[in-house]
Each structure stands twice: as C-alpha cells, then as structure tokens.
Motif scaffolding. Structure first.
Motif, PDB file in Angstrom:
ATOM      1  N   UNK A  30      -0.846  11.002 -13.246  1.00 12.90           N
ATOM      2  CA  UNK A  30      -1.814   9.944 -13.548  1.00 12.90           C
ATOM      3  C   UNK A  30      -1.101   8.650 -13.938  1.00 12.90           C
ATOM      4  N   UNK A  31      -0.218   8.740 -14.892  1.00 13.35           N
ATOM      5  CA  UNK A  31       0.514   7.560 -15.344  1.00 13.35           C
ATOM      6  C   UNK A  31       1.508   7.088 -14.286  1.00 13.35           C
ATOM      7  N   UNK A  32       2.261   8.013 -13.733  1.00 14.12           N
ATOM      8  CA  UNK A  32       3.338   7.655 -12.809  1.00 14.12           C
ATOM      9  C   UNK A  32       2.808   7.028 -11.518  1.00 14.12           C
ATOM     10  N   UNK A  33       1.833   7.632 -10.889  1.00 12.87           N
ATOM     11  CA  UNK A  33       1.311   7.087  -9.638  1.00 12.87           C
ATOM     12  C   UNK A  33       0.780   5.673  -9.860  1.00 12.87           C
ATOM     13  N   UNK A  34       0.065   5.470 -10.960  1.00 13.35           N
ATOM     14  CA  UNK A  34      -0.478   4.140 -11.256  1.00 13.35           C
ATOM     15  C   UNK A  34       0.638   3.128 -11.466  1.00 13.35           C
ATOM     16  N   UNK A  35       1.587   3.461 -12.324  1.00 12.48           N
ATOM     17  CA  UNK A  35       2.646   2.510 -12.681  1.00 12.48           C
ATOM     18  C   UNK A  35       3.682   2.303 -11.576  1.00 12.48           C
ATOM     19  N   UNK A  36       3.957   3.317 -10.810  1.00 17.19           N
ATOM     20  CA  UNK A  36       4.991   3.204  -9.775  1.00 17.19           C
ATOM     21  C   UNK A  36       4.440   2.560  -8.506  1.00 17.19           C
ATOM     22  N   UNK A  37       3.238   2.931  -8.089  1.00 19.59           N
ATOM     23  CA  UNK A  37       2.734   2.483  -6.799  1.00 19.59           C
ATOM     24  C   UNK A  37       1.683   1.377  -6.857  1.00 19.59           C
ATOM     25  N   UNK A  38       0.755   1.460  -7.774  1.00 21.36           N
ATOM     26  CA  UNK A  38      -0.411   0.585  -7.712  1.00 21.36           C
ATOM     27  C   UNK A  38      -0.345  -0.637  -8.626  1.00 21.36           C
ATOM     28  N   UNK A  39       0.063  -0.490  -9.866  1.00 18.03           N
ATOM     29  CA  UNK A  39       0.106  -1.639 -10.774  1.00 18.03           C
ATOM     30  C   UNK A  39       1.046  -2.730 -10.275  1.00 18.03           C
ATOM     31  N   UNK A  40       2.230  -2.405  -9.750  1.00 16.26           N
ATOM     32  CA  UNK A  40       3.075  -3.479  -9.203  1.00 16.26           C
ATOM     33  C   UNK A  40       2.414  -4.224  -8.044  1.00 16.26           C
ATOM     34  N   UNK A  45      -5.379  15.922  -6.860  1.00 21.07           N
ATOM     35  CA  UNK A  45      -6.829  15.837  -6.631  1.00 21.07           C
ATOM     36  C   UNK A  45      -7.510  15.031  -7.743  1.00 21.07           C
ATOM     37  N   UNK A  46      -7.096  15.249  -8.975  1.00 21.03           N
ATOM     38  CA  UNK A  46      -7.662  14.495 -10.099  1.00 21.03           C
ATOM     39  C   UNK A  46      -7.386  13.000  -9.934  1.00 21.03           C
ATOM     40  N   UNK A  47      -6.184  12.660  -9.508  1.00 22.86           N
ATOM     41  CA  UNK A  47      -5.850  11.248  -9.283  1.00 22.86           C
ATOM     42  C   UNK A  47      -6.646  10.687  -8.106  1.00 22.86           C
ATOM     43  N   UNK A  48      -6.725  11.448  -7.026  1.00 22.78           N
ATOM     44  CA  UNK A  48      -7.474  11.007  -5.842  1.00 22.78           C
ATOM     45  C   UNK A  48      -8.940  10.749  -6.168  1.00 22.78           C
ATOM     46  N   UNK A  49      -9.522  11.598  -6.995  1.00 23.36           N
ATOM     47  CA  UNK A  49     -10.942  11.472  -7.327  1.00 23.36           C
ATOM     48  C   UNK A  49     -11.209  10.463  -8.444  1.00 23.36           C
ATOM     49  N   UNK A  50     -10.217  10.228  -9.297  1.00 27.87           N
ATOM     50  CA  UNK A  50     -10.409   9.358 -10.452  1.00 27.87           C
ATOM     51  C   UNK A  50      -9.836   7.966 -10.275  1.00 27.87           C
ATOM     52  N   UNK A  51      -8.566   7.819 -10.494  1.00 27.49           N
ATOM     53  CA  UNK A  51      -7.925   6.500 -10.516  1.00 27.49           C
ATOM     54  C   UNK A  51      -7.749   5.859  -9.143  1.00 27.49           C
ATOM     55  N   UNK A  52      -7.446   6.650  -8.137  1.00 26.05           N
ATOM     56  CA  UNK A  52      -7.139   6.094  -6.815  1.00 26.05           C
ATOM     57  C   UNK A  52      -8.244   5.177  -6.278  1.00 26.05           C
ATOM     58  N   UNK A  53      -9.508   5.595  -6.259  1.00 21.44           N
ATOM     59  CA  UNK A  53     -10.546   4.681  -5.752  1.00 21.44           C
ATOM     60  C   UNK A  53     -10.662   3.405  -6.585  1.00 21.44           C
ATOM     61  N   UNK A  54     -10.500   3.521  -7.878  1.00 20.55           N
ATOM     62  CA  UNK A  54     -10.583   2.336  -8.744  1.00 20.55           C
ATOM     63  C   UNK A  54      -9.443   1.376  -8.455  1.00 20.55           C
ATOM     64  N   UNK A  55      -8.226   1.910  -8.313  1.00 24.66           N
ATOM     65  CA  UNK A  55      -7.052   1.073  -8.069  1.00 24.66           C
ATOM     66  C   UNK A  55      -7.112   0.401  -6.703  1.00 24.66           C
TER      67      UNK A  55
END
Length: 136
Positions: A51-61, A10-20
C-alpha cells in the motif's frame, strides 16, 4: 506470487489504485492509459508494504511531476500531446530514480523495485519531472 501477495495486490487494485489514477487523469486533464504488470510488483515477503510502497514509488512521483508540468496551459497542452500511456513494472532491478524512468513514443515506463528506497519520493518526483519536461 503467494496468497498474501495476491491479497495485498488486490487490496491496492480495489482501493488506492483507482483513486491515484483518477487523480493523475484529473491533473492531466485527459485520460492516460495505464498498464501495470502486477506480477512483477508483487515481491515476496513484502506484501505488508505494498500500500505504502506502490503509492510512494510509482504514483506520488508522477502526481508531483504532473502538478509541476500543468501549472499553465502550455504545460497542459504539451503533456496532452506527448504522454499517452504509463507502463509500471519491476523487471530491470532499478532502485534509483534516474535509471528507473524512460520515455519513448508517448509511453512513460516506470521500472523500479517496489520496496526499495520507498521514502525517496522527492528524488523520484524531481527525476520524473525533468525527464517529462525534456520530452514534452
């Protein structure tokens, strides 16, 4: 999925996910549909890494690959004509870039374990860029 995992997702969905996803859509120049199977990403006992893993594994690439593709109008047009949807999940037990990506019918599927090889961002970016360019 326990409470710790649900809170971290939920924290990722509300925070980083929309930005990414906004960054990806801005780079692409059009809205790409995202379908994320959050339940499969929520690996027990790893909620502190989400937070770190979802960003680095799915979105940053994906961000890196889209940056490489959209350096010119030809790339922007090819991407817009071809990539319609991104599916993110963890179902196949894949932990290396070449096996984690597939592209079919305008749908990019990212099926990668969320907490494996987190820092291999460059490998994933390169593999994803090659796959997309081959299919655009």
């Amino acid at each position: 999925m326990g409470l710790l995992e649900r809170r971290a997702v939920k924290a990722f969905q509300d925070g980083s996910y929309p930005k990414l996803t906004n960054e990806i859509n801005t780079l692409a120049g059009y809205p790409i549909e995202f379908e994320v199977n959050w339940d499969t990403l929520a690996v027990e006992e790893y909620s502190h890494l989400y937070e770190e893993a979802f960003s680095k594994v799915y979105f940053t690439p994906l961000i890196n690959a889209i940056k490489e593709i959209t350096v010119d109008d030809m790339g922007k047009e090819a991407l817009k004509e071809s990539l319609k949807k991104v599916v993110i999940k963890n179902e196949g037990g894949f932990y290396s870039a070449p096996s984690a990506y597939s592209f079919d019918g305008g749908v990019l599927t990212i099926d990668h374990e969320p907490c494996s090889n987190i820092d291999y961002v460059n490998d994933r970016s390169e593999a994803l860029g090659k796959l997309l360019m081959k299919n655009l």
